[in-house]
Motif scaffolding. Sequence first.
Motif, PDB file in Angstrom:
ATOM      1  N   ALA A  35      -2.397  10.351  -7.574  1.00 19.95           N
ATOM      2  CA  ALA A  35      -2.045  11.385  -6.564  1.00 19.95           C
ATOM      3  C   ALA A  35      -1.841  12.934  -6.539  1.00 19.95           C
ATOM      4  N   PRO A  84       3.008  16.061  -3.968  1.00 18.43           N
ATOM      5  CA  PRO A  84       2.879  15.388  -1.866  1.00 18.43           C
ATOM      6  C   PRO A  84       3.852  17.402  -1.922  1.00 18.43           C
ATOM      7  N   ASN A 105       2.430   9.417  -0.687  1.00 19.77           N
ATOM      8  CA  ASN A 105       1.371   8.453   0.347  1.00 19.77           C
ATOM      9  C   ASN A 105       2.063   9.074   1.499  1.00 19.77           C
ATOM     10  N   GLU A 106       1.120   9.338   2.658  1.00 18.57           N
ATOM     11  CA  GLU A 106       2.015  10.413   3.763  1.00 18.57           C
ATOM     12  C   GLU A 106       1.962   8.999   4.607  1.00 18.57           C
ATOM     13  N   SER A 107       1.927   7.768   4.718  1.00 17.63           N
ATOM     14  CA  SER A 107       2.330   6.457   5.376  1.00 17.63           C
ATOM     15  C   SER A 107       4.004   6.661   4.944  1.00 17.63           C
ATOM     16  N   ALA A 108       4.573   6.776   3.788  1.00 18.94           N
ATOM     17  CA  ALA A 108       5.582   6.014   3.091  1.00 18.94           C
ATOM     18  C   ALA A 108       6.837   8.008   3.885  1.00 18.94           C
ATOM     19  N   ARG A 109       5.875   8.766   3.379  1.00 19.91           N
ATOM     20  CA  ARG A 109       6.633  10.219   3.858  1.00 19.91           C
ATOM     21  C   ARG A 109       6.347   9.927   5.434  1.00 19.91           C
ATOM     22  N   ASN A 117       3.563  -3.563  -7.807  1.00 10.87           N
ATOM     23  CA  ASN A 117       4.570  -3.061  -7.420  1.00 10.87           C
ATOM     24  C   ASN A 117       5.290  -2.261  -8.496  1.00 10.87           C
ATOM     25  N   SER A 160       0.701  -1.004   0.261  1.00 12.04           N
ATOM     26  CA  SER A 160       0.125  -0.011   0.119  1.00 12.04           C
ATOM     27  C   SER A 160       1.030   1.518  -0.025  1.00 12.04           C
ATOM     28  N   LEU A 161       2.442   1.235   0.359  1.00 14.66           N
ATOM     29  CA  LEU A 161       2.708   2.608   0.247  1.00 14.66           C
ATOM     30  C   LEU A 161       3.904   2.211  -1.085  1.00 14.66           C
ATOM     31  N   LEU A 181       8.683   3.346  -2.756  1.00 16.01           N
ATOM     32  CA  LEU A 181       7.825   3.979  -1.727  1.00 16.01           C
ATOM     33  C   LEU A 181       7.504   5.041  -2.879  1.00 16.01           C
ATOM     34  N   SER A 182       5.611   5.395  -2.480  1.00 16.71           N
ATOM     35  CA  SER A 182       5.246   6.295  -2.920  1.00 16.71           C
ATOM     36  C   SER A 182       5.588   7.934  -2.369  1.00 16.71           C
TER      37      SER A 182
END
Length: 181
Positions: free
Chosen positions: A160, A163, A118-122, A104, A95-96, A114-115
């Motif tokens: 998306a 960022p 993606n907030e979790s990746a950041r 992937n 998901s990241l 990592l994307s």
Amino acid sequence: EEDFRGILLPNSALYDGTAAQRVEAAGATAALFDMKADDGSLGYISGLALAIQAEASAADPALNAAIQLLNGGEVYTVARVSCFRDNLVPRSDMSLAIHTNAGNWRDSGDTRWLSPANESARQYVVGVCRELAALGFDEILLDNWAFPTDGPMPTIPLTAGPPRWRSFSRRCAPDWRSSRR
């Protein structure tokens, strides 16, 4: 003001006592260490859940103490962080990742990313930077901090929004006065 002349040293120089000697022998003013490599492996022991889940941390339990000892000395140290180019975490948590309909996404070197959207990746990258600051590195060099620029680019979905880089970079740079020696 002294010129900055860094030398990339193997991570073994963090704990074998040769970092200062290697910096001096090269005529450098700083030692650069790959603390989050392009493959996602970490050059230290991380307490981050994603690093543990992906088995990205280094294995030697004495490594962090050795890093802190080196960083407490006279050698100016720089931790290189490959922010989003990471083969380990996207394999562990898809998901990241930057992904396509086929799974992937991989760059021309067959490495996952990592994307950056993606907030979790950041947040994972921010966590790595904060841990490195707490270990006493003088600087953190962010590399691969945006979307990739090589590989099958047309297959990256543009679903998306971009960022917020300014917010990301601020979170990667904690208050150095509280974490530096």
